[in-house]
Design a protein around this motif. Structure first.
Motif, mmCIF file in Angstrom:
data_model
loop_
_atom_site.group_PDB
_atom_site.id
_atom_site.type_symbol
_atom_site.label_atom_id
_atom_site.label_comp_id
_atom_site.label_asym_id
_atom_site.label_seq_id
_atom_site.Cartn_x
_atom_site.Cartn_y
_atom_site.Cartn_z
ATOM 1 N N GLN A 297 13.735 6.502 9.244
ATOM 2 C CA GLN A 297 14.497 6.916 8.059
ATOM 3 C C GLN A 297 15.234 8.221 8.318
ATOM 4 O O GLN A 297 16.358 8.416 7.865
ATOM 5 N N ARG B 103 -2.107 3.981 12.264
ATOM 6 C CA ARG B 103 -2.037 2.667 12.928
ATOM 7 C C ARG B 103 -1.342 1.613 12.060
ATOM 8 O O ARG B 103 -1.589 0.428 12.172
ATOM 9 N N LEU B 104 -0.528 2.067 11.148
ATOM 10 C CA LEU B 104 0.245 1.116 10.339
ATOM 11 C C LEU B 104 1.744 1.287 10.584
ATOM 12 O O LEU B 104 2.561 0.666 9.913
ATOM 13 N N GLY B 105 2.067 2.150 11.485
ATOM 14 C CA GLY B 105 3.483 2.342 11.823
ATOM 15 C C GLY B 105 4.225 3.225 10.834
ATOM 16 O O GLY B 105 5.463 3.209 10.794
ATOM 17 N N ILE B 106 3.489 3.994 10.039
ATOM 18 C CA ILE B 106 4.151 4.833 9.028
ATOM 19 C C ILE B 106 4.976 5.935 9.694
ATOM 20 O O ILE B 106 6.103 6.222 9.281
ATOM 21 N N MET C 118 0.810 -1.196 0.000
ATOM 22 C CA MET C 118 0.000 0.000 0.000
ATOM 23 C C MET C 118 0.852 1.258 0.000
ATOM 24 O O MET C 118 0.414 2.320 -0.382
ATOM 25 N N ALA C 119 2.100 1.121 0.456
ATOM 26 C CA ALA C 119 2.893 2.355 0.531
ATOM 27 C C ALA C 119 4.304 2.174 0.011
ATOM 28 O O ALA C 119 4.877 1.088 0.059
ATOM 29 N N ASN C 120 4.816 3.291 -0.487
ATOM 30 C CA ASN C 120 6.227 3.356 -0.866
ATOM 31 C C ASN C 120 6.849 4.465 -0.044
ATOM 32 O O ASN C 120 6.201 5.478 0.218
ATOM 33 N N PHE C 121 8.080 4.263 0.319
ATOM 34 C CA PHE C 121 8.798 5.297 1.048
ATOM 35 C C PHE C 121 9.894 5.840 0.144
ATOM 36 O O PHE C 121 10.640 5.085 -0.462
ATOM 37 N N ILE D 118 -0.333 -7.366 0.073
ATOM 38 C CA ILE D 118 -0.802 -6.880 -1.240
ATOM 39 C C ILE D 118 0.079 -7.441 -2.353
ATOM 40 O O ILE D 118 -0.411 -7.752 -3.443
ATOM 41 N N ASP E 93 8.900 -1.973 -0.514
ATOM 42 C CA ASP E 93 7.868 -1.022 -0.929
ATOM 43 C C ASP E 93 6.956 -1.696 -1.935
ATOM 44 O O ASP E 93 7.393 -2.558 -2.707
ATOM 45 N N LEU E 94 5.715 -1.253 -1.931
ATOM 46 C CA LEU E 94 4.749 -1.887 -2.826
ATOM 47 C C LEU E 94 5.161 -1.751 -4.288
ATOM 48 O O LEU E 94 4.977 -2.653 -5.094
ATOM 49 N N ARG F 288 12.152 9.833 -0.964
ATOM 50 C CA ARG F 288 12.383 11.242 -0.700
ATOM 51 C C ARG F 288 11.236 12.094 -1.233
ATOM 52 O O ARG F 288 10.633 11.735 -2.240
ATOM 53 N N ASN G 259 7.168 -4.279 10.415
ATOM 54 C CA ASN G 259 6.252 -3.214 10.772
ATOM 55 C C ASN G 259 4.911 -3.461 10.067
ATOM 56 O O ASN G 259 4.877 -4.083 8.998
ATOM 57 N N ALA G 260 3.814 -2.977 10.671
ATOM 58 C CA ALA G 260 2.470 -3.237 10.117
ATOM 59 C C ALA G 260 2.361 -2.820 8.642
ATOM 60 O O ALA G 260 1.705 -3.479 7.840
ATOM 61 N N MET G 261 3.031 -1.719 8.315
ATOM 62 C CA MET G 261 2.958 -1.223 6.932
ATOM 63 C C MET G 261 3.594 -2.227 5.971
ATOM 64 O O MET G 261 3.045 -2.514 4.896
ATOM 65 N N LYS H 94 17.927 5.121 -1.335
ATOM 66 C CA LYS H 94 16.926 4.532 -2.225
ATOM 67 C C LYS H 94 16.678 5.331 -3.507
ATOM 68 O O LYS H 94 16.075 4.829 -4.454
ATOM 69 N N ASN I 254 2.143 -4.411 2.891
ATOM 70 C CA ASN I 254 2.744 -4.415 1.550
ATOM 71 C C ASN I 254 2.963 -5.843 1.067
ATOM 72 O O ASN I 254 2.728 -6.168 -0.101
ATOM 73 N N LYS J 287 6.439 5.845 12.497
ATOM 74 C CA LYS J 287 7.652 5.239 13.057
ATOM 75 C C LYS J 287 8.687 4.992 11.950
ATOM 76 O O LYS J 287 9.867 5.309 12.103
ATOM 77 N N LEU J 288 8.198 4.467 10.827
ATOM 78 C CA LEU J 288 9.131 4.188 9.725
ATOM 79 C C LEU J 288 9.765 5.469 9.195
ATOM 80 O O LEU J 288 10.965 5.513 8.926
#
Lengths: 190, 1005
Positions: A102, A92-95, A1-4, B344, B296-297, A6, B335-337, B254, B341, A97-98
């Motif tokens: 970083q 509530r997905l820990g984003i 669902m997410a990409n991290f 999915i 990452d997704l 810059r 981690n939950a995120m 990254k 991922n 924190k992540l």
């Protein structure tokens, strides 16, 4: 669902999920771009599968001006978290924190002593969150905020200056256990 | 001068005496001029003459002000290295002119000359900074190259990368001449290749080496390689053990990985994508402590997609599954995120598997691995806020058999497995959303030859004849959603639990009901370019029910911005601009998000309710100010910050962003809407649109860019159809074509409204008149050509509403008519084409007038008034068209009168046919304006009548006492009946009244 990744300036066109939330402040363009220009590795975002920004953290690296070097409030080279926000749907997905982790990695890479941030002393949820990540209160800045988040009868609110030591601070010289007992005035905070 | 403060008064040299210093710092310019002149005569130091010129520039006289430009020009011609302090003074003194003159022809070369003469001076960097602030890349590149050459052996790598970056920026800039471009392209590539080779070939790099060391330098290299290098060079370099993306990832960086992935995706290099993603994801499994850093997704999706395109698809997908399995085995540490991922990614991979693998056993028809994976995902995440968004694209890909199995077996089983009340209502809400989603998927219909016209399809779920979406299924969804909604409201225990949830399930249920009713009402995507107002063909009662229902929900969940945005759009569509504004304000859309979100409220606002902006610019002022602040300088905002910190990738992205922001459709929209509002109420427009600094970069060839952010809209639609914002908007979104047409139209009005200054008394009036005529003809010729070419672009009709199309066509015709009219004098032959053009103008106006009085379908229990109130846009453009015709005709006739008065011979007055045609246009437009004014008046009177509240409720629910249909009944339950709708009806009415009142105050002449 997410990409991290810059932050990039085009992300400003995809901020609605975060910035339409009343808890997130929207700044002038120059403010965001200053962070991207000066500390690109410390401005990170989380995006969903459609490219919408669902969380971001803005940080910077700095020290107090040399003129304060002999002041007890002098801050050595450190990272500072200016803003961190996560969209309601991505909580509530820990984003958070992540993103903070970083920023820590980037701060370590830049040889910073610690990371600090300011939080309202009544924001117990945020304080608990930061404590869970290794932050502790370093000092209390009296009447730092010009309003009170939960008590309209009060005209100000204290801030906690919270810190987390980084790899460089091997001896943990820049944190203290009894930070809640150290009170300073806003004028002491650089 | 410090960065970003070039307008600060410069300090004079310390050698200047105190008296002059004080006069200068006090801004006592007359004294400065006198003292500086005196000192110059005594000391013969030209610096004092510069001070004098600088002080003169602060006086009011034009000649005084411009003296500095003459002085700069002289310095440029001298070819000698100038004095830097003098340059500082001149730059400050000419700051107001520097937007108009080319810095790269004046101060830029002077600064370059100074740096070349003083390359080791610490002030050289200041010269570079100054050139950058004026975005003079030619001079900045030369200065940076000179600095690099000077410090080549110093170990200070900063100058090398400044030089490289500026050479690159110049090579891709319009400032670079075509002859030089190839040289710069080659130069920058070679410089970076050399640096890359140093990095590759050095055993250990020192921080003073001229190789690529930092992430920023490496990314700069790849960007240059992508722009000026070959694909082969890029593909070779990414394999590098030191400079490749994998090496960077190992170091926790990254950026290069993402950029490489994008490049490979653009080239369709799937095998390489597969390898890169495989290696990148596997990095996390190498150490004892697993890392999810690369999980990452996007990486997973690219990995699975690349595998599905591999020659041996099965083996490649097997490898993806193997990697996934490894991560799944350690998922508990993630981690939950990242857990999400990975889940999915599993779904994604399953959907990439070849068809034969997915075939279920005959006993479990439809229960394919794809359905099973979705159900496994939902089993864990059904109660999460994003659950629906996470699975919707996958559900929309299911075949009918799979969807049937999913809806009829999987979801009911989940309901059985999760018997607690809260889970039940969440699942029911999810079920309604998924059912709605499937109504937007064409595979849920089968072809069915039917006798009933238009119904050649059959819904495979309910077996009814239908087109997409199936009306029967929509009704069923509304009823189910309503039941669940009422169930929640009646259960105190459930209501108490709601605050603990990610989201109130009633919000989702209301959204499903609302969007389903909108579809039932007939609100769909535009079927043709000549569609009338979006509400003309809808069932008003159902439309009002949907708005009422969503509005009721917003009172329950006011912090939901998606619902709020949806309602803002719906109220704008309904013509309730003031109420839409009330809903818009709490979202606090401001500053840097205005460019992306501003259009959601402000686009076309003056065609709905100009009264909102009447009496000042308060509403649009913040939008315009945000652009004025961000684009005040010629250079990208914060560019020097990026240079000074060596953030090379940021330099490139800031430059791209700045270029885009200067070409923003929202920016043009802001300028246009402001001017339309001012004009509507007869206010004074301060300056011609071309003179606005914000419009300085806009010419016909500029591609204007729309970046409206729809990310927060609730979207239950599948990818097979348009997202919701596309069918609830008043018309097509902002576009290059519309922005240009509106901009050109403003230029046209600037010609019509131009009046020379009162004190302008030319001596040679005849000569001036001829020049004026030629100038007008030149402008009209240019405008006519531009308008015609934009109107005739193939995409244009789909970018405009029907009234806009007519309006801009008329403006285009008017410019042509004026061109012909003014160029045809009495002595010329009769203009043959003029009558054709004017008759087209008259027909277009007649068409618009006719569309204002379209009769209402007789079956509806409401008069023209509903459709008129919800279509002020057409009225607005009918008015604008009539006014444009009237003003154009008046312009030609005034021109004619002026010529008759000036030239007694009558030779230069206009042809009688021209005068006659213009008079006819004046008559037609005056008549039309009278009718349109009357139309507004009649709306005002209608709204002033009594009984409106009852009428609104009747429109919404039907006649009181009559049996309600099941949809109306369901809505009525949720909104607490007619009683519950009264407050809402009052707000809608009030907003209509305010809108019409605003139109009542508009100017009609």
């Amino acid at each position: 669902m997410a990409n991290f990744r810059r932050f990039r300036p085009d992300d400003l066109n995809k901020l609605s999920k975060c910035n339409l939330d009343p808890l997130t402040e929207t700044y002038e363009l120059g403010f965001y771009l200053q962070y991207h220009a000066k500390w690109p590795a410390l401005f990170q975002v989380a995006e969903d599968q459609h490219g919408n920004i669902i969380g971001y953290i803005m940080g910077k690296l700095e020290s107090s001006p040399d003129v304060y070097q002999f002041s007890e409030h002098y801050l050595p080279w450190h990272a500072h978290i200016t803003a961190v926000t996560v969209a309601p749907e991505a909580r509530r997905l820990g984003i958070g924190k992540l993103l903070s982790e970083q920023l820590e990695t980037a701060a370590d890479a830049n040889n910073a002593w610690f990371i600090d941030l300011f939080v309202r002393s009544t924001n117990h949820k945020a304080i608990a969150f930061y404590k869970s990540m290794g932050y502790s209160v370093y000092r209390v800045v009296k009447d730092y905020y010009g309003d009170h988040s939960s008590d309209p009868t009060q005209s100000s609110e204290d801030a906690y200056d919270m810190r987390k030591p980084l790899k460089r601070d091997v001896k943990k010289e820049h944190v203290r256990d009894d930070g809640e007992k150290h009170e300073v005035d806003p004028s002491d905070v650089w | 001068m410090s960065s970003y403060a070039r307008y600060a008064r410069p300090a004079l040299k310390s050698s200047v005496d105190v008296q002059l210093q004080t006069a200068f710092s006090d801004g006592n310019w007359n004294l400065v001029i006198r003292l500086a002149d005196k000192r110059f005569k005594v000391l013969k130091d030209p610096y004092y003459e510069a001070i004098k010129i600088c002080a003169e520039s602060q006086l009011d006289g034009t000649a005084d002000k411009c003296a500095v430009l003459v002085a700069i020009d002289e310095l440029v011609r001298q070819k000698a290295a100038p004095d830097l302090d003098t340059l500082e003074l001149y730059e400050w003194a000419s700051a107001d002119f520097l937007h108009g003159i080319d810095y790269s022809d004046a101060l830029g070369p002077l600064r370059t000359r100074w740096v070349k003469a003083n390359p080791k001076s610490p002030l050289a960097v200041q010269c570079l900074q100054s050139c950058l602030e004026y975005w003079d890349l030619v001079s900045a590149q030369q200065i940076a190259a000179a600095l690099d050459k000077t410090y080549v052996n110093s170990g200070d790598r900063r100058y090398m990368f400044w030089s490289i970056t500026l050479t690159f920026l110049l090579s891709i800039s319009p400032q670079c001449s075509e002859q030089s471009r190839n040289v710069y392209c080659m130069l920058v590539l070679k410089q970076l290749e050399r640096a890359a080779d140093i990095t590759e070939n050095s055993a250990k790099l020192e921080l003073t080496d001229r190789g690529l060391i930092t992430e920023e330098e490496i990314c700069l290299y790849y960007r240059v390689l992508l722009t000026h290098g070959t694909k082969e060079e890029f593909l070779t370099r990414i394999q590098s053990s030191r400079l490749g993306p994998l090496h960077q990832l190992k170091q926790g960086r990254k950026l290069l990985f993402w950029e490489t992935l994008t490049a490979l995706e653009n080239w369709g290099e799937w095998d390489r994508i597969f390898d890169l993603c495989h290696q990148a994801l596997s990095l996390g499994l190498e150490d004892e402590t697993p890392s999810f850093f690369t999980c990452d997704l996007r990486a997973w999706k690219a990995f699975a997609l690349a595998a599905s395109k591999a020659k041996n698809e099965e083996a490649a997908l097997g490898e993806v599954q193997n990697t996934l399995k490894k991560f799944i085995s350690i998922k508990s540490k993630a981690n939950a995120m990242y857990k999400k991922n990975i889940s999915i990614a599993l779904l994604e991979t399953t959907f990439r598997l070849p068809k034969p693998i997915l075939t279920p056993s005959p006993d479990h028809k439809g229960l394919t691995p794809r359905v099973v994976q979705i159900s496994l995902f939902l089993d864990h995440c059904f109660d999460k806020l994003s659950a629906f968004d996470d699975v919707k694209d996958y559900v929309a890909q299911l075949s009918f058999e799979e969807a049937k199995a999913f809806m009829e077996q999987v979801l009911p089983k989940m309901l059985v497995d999760k018997p607690d009340k809260l889970s039940q209502v969440i699942l029911k809400s999810l079920n309604c959303k998924l059912q709605y989603l499937l109504t937007t998927c064409p595979q849920m219909l089968s072809h069915h030859p039917s006798m009933v016209e238009g119904n050649n399809y059959q819904c495979r779920f309910c077996a009814n004849l239908s087109s997409l979406p199936c009306q029967h299924c929509l009704k069923k969804i509304i009823l189910e959603a309503s039941d669940t909604y009422m169930q929640i409201g009646a259960d105190k225990e459930l209501l108490k639990s709601i605050p603990r949830l990610d989201k109130d399930p009633r919000l989702d249920l209301a959204l499903v009901m609302g969007t389903s009713i909108l579809k039932l009402a007939g609100l769909r995507q535009r079927l043709s370019d000549v569609d009338p107002s979006p509400l003309r063909n809808v069932n008003p009662g159902l439309f009002l029910q949907a708005v009422l229902l969503l509005d009721t929900q917003l009172r329950e969940t006011p912090s939901d911005t998606g619902l709020r945005l949806l309602l803002v759009q719906l109220y704008l569509l309904l013509g309730c601009a003031t109420y839409a504004h009330q809903l818009w304000v709490p979202m606090d859309v401001k500053r840097s998000i205005l460019d992306a979100l501003g259009p959601l409220f402000f686009d076309r606002i003056t065609s709905i309710s100009p009264g909102l902006i009447q009496g000042g610019r308060s509403f649009l002022e913040p939008v315009r100010m945000s652009y004025s602040t961000s684009l005040a300088d010629n250079c990208p905002l914060r560019i020097w910050d990026a240079f000074s910190t060596g953030s090379f990738s940021s330099i490139l992205s800031l430059t791209e962003y700045d270029s885009r922001l200067r070409r923003s459709c929202t920016l043009v929209m802001t300028l246009i809407e402001e001017r339309r509002a001012i004009r509507c109420y007869g206010g004074k427009i301060d300056s011609e649109i071309d003179d606005l600094p914000l419009a300085a970069d806009i010419v016909d060839s500029t591609t204007l860019v729309n970046k409206t952010d729809y990310g927060s809209f609730p979207n239950l639609e599948s990818l097979h159809g348009l997202p919701i914002q596309d069918f609830i908007r008043l018309g097509p979104e902002l576009s290059n074509e519309r922005a240009h047409l509106s901009f050109l139209t403003e230029q046209y009005f600037d010609i019509l409204s131009y009046k020379p200054p009162k004190d302008y008394r030319p001596v040679k009036s005849n000569e001036v008149a001829i020049r004026e005529r030629n100038y007008i003809l030149e402008c009209l010729d240019r405008l006519s050509n531009s308008l015609t070419s934009f109107i005739h672009l193939p995409e244009t009709p789909s970018r405009l509403t029907s009234p806009e199309m007519t309006y801009y066509s008329v403006i285009s015709l008017l410019s042509a008519a004026l061109l012909t009219g003014i160029s045809t004098t009495k002595a010329d032959p009769a203009p043959k084409t003029l009558q054709l053009v004017t008759s087209s103008i008259k027909s277009a106006l007649a068409g618009l007038r006719a569309s204002l009085t379209v009769s209402t379908p007789s079956s509806l229990p409401m008069g023209d008034v509903f459709f008129s109130l919800s279509d002020m846009h057409t009225m607005s453009y009918a008015r604008d068209t009539a006014l444009a015709i009237k003003h154009s005709a008046a312009f030609v006739l005034a021109f004619h009168e002026k010529e008759v008065a000036r030239d007694r011979s009558g030779k230069s007055s206009l042809h009688k046919d021209v005068v006659a045609e213009m008079k006819a246009l004046e008559v037609v437009s005056t008549k039309a304006l009278g009718e349109i004014k009357k139309h507004v008046q009649s709306l005002k009177e209608a709204l002033g009548e009594g009984g409106w509240l009852d009428r609104m409720l009747e429109w919404t629910f039907g006649d009181e006492g009559e049996a309600e249909d099941e949809v109306t009944e369901a809505v009525s339950d949720v909104v607490d009946g007619r009683g519950g709708a009264e407050e809402w009806a009052g707000k809608v009415l009030e907003s209509w009244r305010e809108g019409v009142k605003g139109w009542g105050m508009a100017r009609w002449d």
